[in-house]
Scaffold this motif. Structure first.
Motif, mmCIF file in Angstrom:
data_model
loop_
_atom_site.group_PDB
_atom_site.id
_atom_site.type_symbol
_atom_site.label_atom_id
_atom_site.label_comp_id
_atom_site.label_asym_id
_atom_site.label_seq_id
_atom_site.Cartn_x
_atom_site.Cartn_y
_atom_site.Cartn_z
ATOM 1 N N PRO A 74 18.031 21.026 -17.544
ATOM 2 C CA PRO A 74 17.956 19.738 -18.149
ATOM 3 C C PRO A 74 17.181 18.895 -17.410
ATOM 4 C CG PRO A 74 20.233 20.749 -18.250
ATOM 5 C CD PRO A 74 19.412 21.600 -17.413
ATOM 6 N N ALA A 75 16.324 18.185 -17.899
ATOM 7 C CA ALA A 75 15.405 17.093 -17.335
ATOM 8 C C ALA A 75 16.150 16.213 -16.325
ATOM 9 C CB ALA A 75 14.456 16.511 -18.256
ATOM 10 N N GLU A 76 17.187 15.922 -16.834
ATOM 11 C CA GLU A 76 18.290 14.982 -15.960
ATOM 12 C C GLU A 76 18.289 15.517 -14.345
ATOM 13 O OE1 GLU A 76 18.757 14.212 -20.044
ATOM 14 O OE2 GLU A 76 18.893 15.973 -19.007
ATOM 15 N N ALA A 77 18.236 16.751 -14.340
ATOM 16 C CA ALA A 77 18.399 17.484 -13.153
ATOM 17 C C ALA A 77 17.530 16.934 -11.883
ATOM 18 C CB ALA A 77 18.478 18.976 -12.972
ATOM 19 N N ALA A 78 16.462 16.561 -12.449
ATOM 20 C CA ALA A 78 15.320 16.250 -11.397
ATOM 21 C C ALA A 78 15.849 14.600 -10.892
ATOM 22 C CB ALA A 78 14.079 16.143 -11.965
ATOM 23 N N LEU A 79 16.322 13.808 -11.689
ATOM 24 C CA LEU A 79 16.647 12.410 -11.392
ATOM 25 C C LEU A 79 17.121 12.054 -10.000
ATOM 26 C CD1 LEU A 79 17.452 10.795 -14.963
ATOM 27 C CD2 LEU A 79 15.348 11.017 -13.807
ATOM 28 N N PRO A 80 18.076 12.959 -9.422
ATOM 29 C CA PRO A 80 18.838 12.630 -8.103
ATOM 30 C C PRO A 80 17.810 12.833 -6.875
ATOM 31 C CG PRO A 80 20.107 13.885 -9.473
ATOM 32 C CD PRO A 80 18.786 14.006 -10.307
ATOM 33 N N PHE A 81 16.423 13.482 -7.284
ATOM 34 C CA PHE A 81 15.459 13.672 -6.092
ATOM 35 C C PHE A 81 14.505 12.856 -6.136
ATOM 36 C CE2 PHE A 81 17.614 17.559 -7.607
ATOM 37 C CZ PHE A 81 18.339 17.738 -6.500
ATOM 38 N N VAL A 82 14.307 11.974 -7.190
ATOM 39 C CA VAL A 82 13.250 10.771 -7.093
ATOM 40 C C VAL A 82 13.463 9.810 -5.868
ATOM 41 C CG1 VAL A 82 12.585 8.704 -8.471
ATOM 42 C CG2 VAL A 82 13.127 10.938 -9.571
#
Length: 125
Positions: A74-82
């Motif tokens: 899921p694309a949301e998986a990337a959000l914490p790493f922004v």
């Protein structure tokens, strides 16, 4: 390719080496790649139990670190790493069906765009 190959090529060029570790337990190998001349280390989100801890451990070595995510993640998986990762790589295997239907694809594109713009605002160019 292993760290030895990076070391051999490093002697011939000053190009940036982004070492993309598509392996489980990338922390076992990071130091050998950095010592060989890697400039950036990218690991796969799906290959580790704790991506945030892996990112922080690599960043502690004072080297830029990227995270790669597969099309099925899921694309949301990337959000914490922004703002923490130096780059987020969205893998693509060339099969549009792996990301679902058109609506799901557009939703992912919107999230990836948010990640991109958030990174730009954070000064990570």
């Amino acid at each position: 390719f292993g760290a030895g190959v990076i070391g051999d090529i490093r002697r011939c060029t000053n190009m940036i080496f982004d070492v993309h570790l598509m392996i489980s337990e990338p922390l076992r190998y990071v130091d050998s790649f950095v010592k060989a001349g890697a400039d950036i280390v990218t690991f796969h989100y799906e290959a580790v139990n704790n991506p945030m801890a892996t990112l922080k451990a690599i960043k502690e070595r004072e080297i830029p670190c990227g995270i790669a995510i597969s099309p099925r993640t899921p694309a949301e998986a990337a959000l914490p790493f922004v703002g923490l990762a130096d780059m987020i790589v969205v893998m693509d295997n060339g099969h549009i069906e792996d990301v679902g239907n058109h609506d799901e694809l557009m939703s992912r594109c919107s999230i990836y765009q948010e990640v991109y713009y958030s990174q730009q605002k954070g000064g990570m160019e």
